[in-house]
Design an enzyme around this catalytic site. Structure first.
Site, PDB file in Angstrom:
ATOM      1  N   GLU A  38     -65.144  28.415 -85.745  1.00  0.00           N
ATOM      2  CA  GLU A  38     -64.342  27.259 -86.121  1.00  0.00           C
ATOM      3  C   GLU A  38     -63.112  27.679 -86.907  1.00  0.00           C
ATOM      4  O   GLU A  38     -62.004  27.158 -86.689  1.00  0.00           O
ATOM      5  CB  GLU A  38     -65.168  26.272 -86.954  1.00  0.00           C
ATOM      6  CG  GLU A  38     -66.356  25.684 -86.208  1.00  0.00           C
ATOM      7  CD  GLU A  38     -67.645  26.434 -86.471  1.00  0.00           C
ATOM      8  OE1 GLU A  38     -68.687  25.788 -86.581  1.00  0.00           O
ATOM      9  OE2 GLU A  38     -67.594  27.685 -86.564  1.00  0.00           O
ATOM     10  N   ALA A  43     -86.192  49.722 -63.896  1.00  0.00           N
ATOM     11  CA  ALA A  43     -85.517  50.092 -62.657  1.00  0.00           C
ATOM     12  C   ALA A  43     -86.557  50.763 -61.765  1.00  0.00           C
ATOM     13  O   ALA A  43     -87.047  51.854 -62.095  1.00  0.00           O
ATOM     14  CB  ALA A  43     -84.344  51.024 -62.926  1.00  0.00           C
ATOM     15  N   TRP A  48     -81.324  59.412 -59.139  1.00  0.00           N
ATOM     16  CA  TRP A  48     -81.300  58.066 -59.685  1.00  0.00           C
ATOM     17  C   TRP A  48     -82.117  57.162 -58.792  1.00  0.00           C
ATOM     18  O   TRP A  48     -82.023  57.239 -57.568  1.00  0.00           O
ATOM     19  CB  TRP A  48     -79.869  57.553 -59.781  1.00  0.00           C
ATOM     20  CG  TRP A  48     -79.011  58.343 -60.709  1.00  0.00           C
ATOM     21  CD1 TRP A  48     -78.106  59.280 -60.383  1.00  0.00           C
ATOM     22  CD2 TRP A  48     -78.979  58.238 -62.140  1.00  0.00           C
ATOM     23  NE1 TRP A  48     -77.490  59.789 -61.503  1.00  0.00           N
ATOM     24  CE2 TRP A  48     -78.017  59.160 -62.604  1.00  0.00           C
ATOM     25  CE3 TRP A  48     -79.673  57.476 -63.086  1.00  0.00           C
ATOM     26  CZ2 TRP A  48     -77.743  59.334 -63.955  1.00  0.00           C
ATOM     27  CZ3 TRP A  48     -79.383  57.646 -64.420  1.00  0.00           C
ATOM     28  CH2 TRP A  48     -78.428  58.562 -64.837  1.00  0.00           C
ATOM     29  N   HIS A  69     -65.906  32.836 -88.808  1.00  0.00           N
ATOM     30  CA  HIS A  69     -66.650  32.011 -87.870  1.00  0.00           C
ATOM     31  C   HIS A  69     -65.727  31.465 -86.781  1.00  0.00           C
ATOM     32  O   HIS A  69     -64.501  31.461 -86.924  1.00  0.00           O
ATOM     33  CB  HIS A  69     -67.319  30.851 -88.609  1.00  0.00           C
ATOM     34  CG  HIS A  69     -68.498  31.268 -89.433  1.00  0.00           C
ATOM     35  ND1 HIS A  69     -69.260  30.375 -90.133  1.00  0.00           N
ATOM     36  CD2 HIS A  69     -69.050  32.488 -89.661  1.00  0.00           C
ATOM     37  CE1 HIS A  69     -70.231  31.005 -90.766  1.00  0.00           C
ATOM     38  NE2 HIS A  69     -70.125  32.296 -90.499  1.00  0.00           N
ATOM     39  N   SER A  83     -86.216  61.070 -61.862  1.00  0.00           N
ATOM     40  CA  SER A  83     -85.896  59.646 -61.744  1.00  0.00           C
ATOM     41  C   SER A  83     -84.409  59.385 -61.580  1.00  0.00           C
ATOM     42  O   SER A  83     -83.999  58.218 -61.569  1.00  0.00           O
ATOM     43  CB  SER A  83     -86.389  58.903 -62.991  1.00  0.00           C
ATOM     44  OG  SER A  83     -85.755  59.407 -64.157  1.00  0.00           O
TER      45      SER A  83
END
Length: 316
Positions: free
Chosen positions: A46, A149, A165, A44, A163
């Site tokens: 801490e 997009a 780009w 963790h 598609s």
């Protein structure tokens, strides 16, 4: 606390089922220890910060983005106990831990040991940083981001399906960075059959952070790194070790998640082009009137990526 929150982002998408926590130890106005939850959830934050600080932890102030855990696990000791043993003088907590094994018990244990505790000092920022863990705790499912997009007129492809780009290299690089921050990525059957997308991370140095590939399909029984497919969007609740899910396509898959109100965050990459009668970004959302479309999304960020604009929305 701002530094601790920034540290927590280092392993977003890699700590499930544990939260991605950040921690900073300060003594005499100097940072003596820094930590963030490591991949796999241990150690963790801490524990990492205390190990770095060593004896300088005594009397120090600990800034941590989530309430230190109070329960002992087979994987390690409770962080509240570690802070007490190290002799820290003060603990500043951004947000309480909703896990019923801690949920106030960590702060109470620290106070009982004579440590000064300030809690809930940055709850909004902490909720954003640990959205995956908190969504799993509250809704029993991953935090879902939908990526689109599109052209200016809301198209994702030419009528032929081409598609590549729509967006430019800067926007595509940002999308790969988003992939690296998720445990899993999902596409629909039509996208899988048409494009056979790799769905990996192709940024130098981050290739190892490619997410698990998932497929949404009621019929096709293949696809995904481990043959993982989902018949319905709601099946995301059954995914183990996944607190952040990125949905990338196609139009019907995106609409299916939206109809089920399973999208928490929307990434809209908009290219300055017009396509006309191409393929729309979304299928039918089941809206019965325009009034029901309003008030659902809140703009939380916008920026330019080359010539493309990114807009980030949160579900209200």
């Amino acid at each position: 606390m701002g530094a601790a929150l920034a540290l927590s982002e280092r392993t977003r998408g890699r700590t499930a089922p544990n939260p991605n926590v950040g921690c900073v130890l300060v003594s005499e106005d100097r940072v003596v220890g820094r930590g963030w939850t490591r991949p796999g959830g241990r150690p963790h934050a801490e524990a990492m910060a205390l190990a770095e600080a060593g004896e300088k932890s005594r009397g120090a102030t600990c800034y941590v983005t989530l309430e230190p855990c109070a329960h002992v696990s087979s994987r390690g000791p409770a962080c509240a106990d570690l802070l007490i043993e190290a002799g820290v003088g003060r603990v500043v907590i951004a947000l309480g831990d909703p896990d019923p094994r801690t949920d106030g018990a960590g702060a109470a244990k620290l106070r009982a040991a004579g440590i000064e505790v300030d809690d809930d000092v940055a709850p909004g920022a902490a909720r954003t940083a640990m959205a995956g863990f908190l969504t799993r705790q509250a809704k029993r499912r991953p935090y879902v981001t939908l990526k689109l997009a599109t052209s200016l007129d809301g198209r994702i492809a030419l009528p032929s399906g081409e598609s590549r780009w729509i967006t430019g290299p800067e926007a595509r690089a940002h999308a790969h960075l988003e992939r690296a921050r998720h445990e899993a990525i999902l596409v629909g059957r039509r996208t899988w059959e048409a494009d056979r997308p790799k769905l990996d991370v192709r940024l130098p140095g981050l290739e190892a952070r490619s997410p698990r590939r998932l497929l949404l399909s009621r019929h096709l029984r293949e696809g995904g790194d481990d043959g993982v497919w989902l018949a319905e969007p709601a099946d995301v609740a059954n995914l183990d070790g996944i607190d952040h899910l990125l949905v990338e396509g196609g139009a019907e898959t995106a609409a299916a998640f939206l109809r089920e109100e399973l999208v928490d965050r929307l990434l809209l990459y908009r290219a300055p082009i017009l396509i006309g009668s191409g393929k729309p970004a979304l299928g039918d959302l089941g809206l019965v009137d325009l009034a029901s479309a309003h008030g659902r999304w809140r703009l939380i960020d916008t920026r330019m990526l080359g010539s493309d604009r990114l807009e980030v929305y949160a579900n209200s």
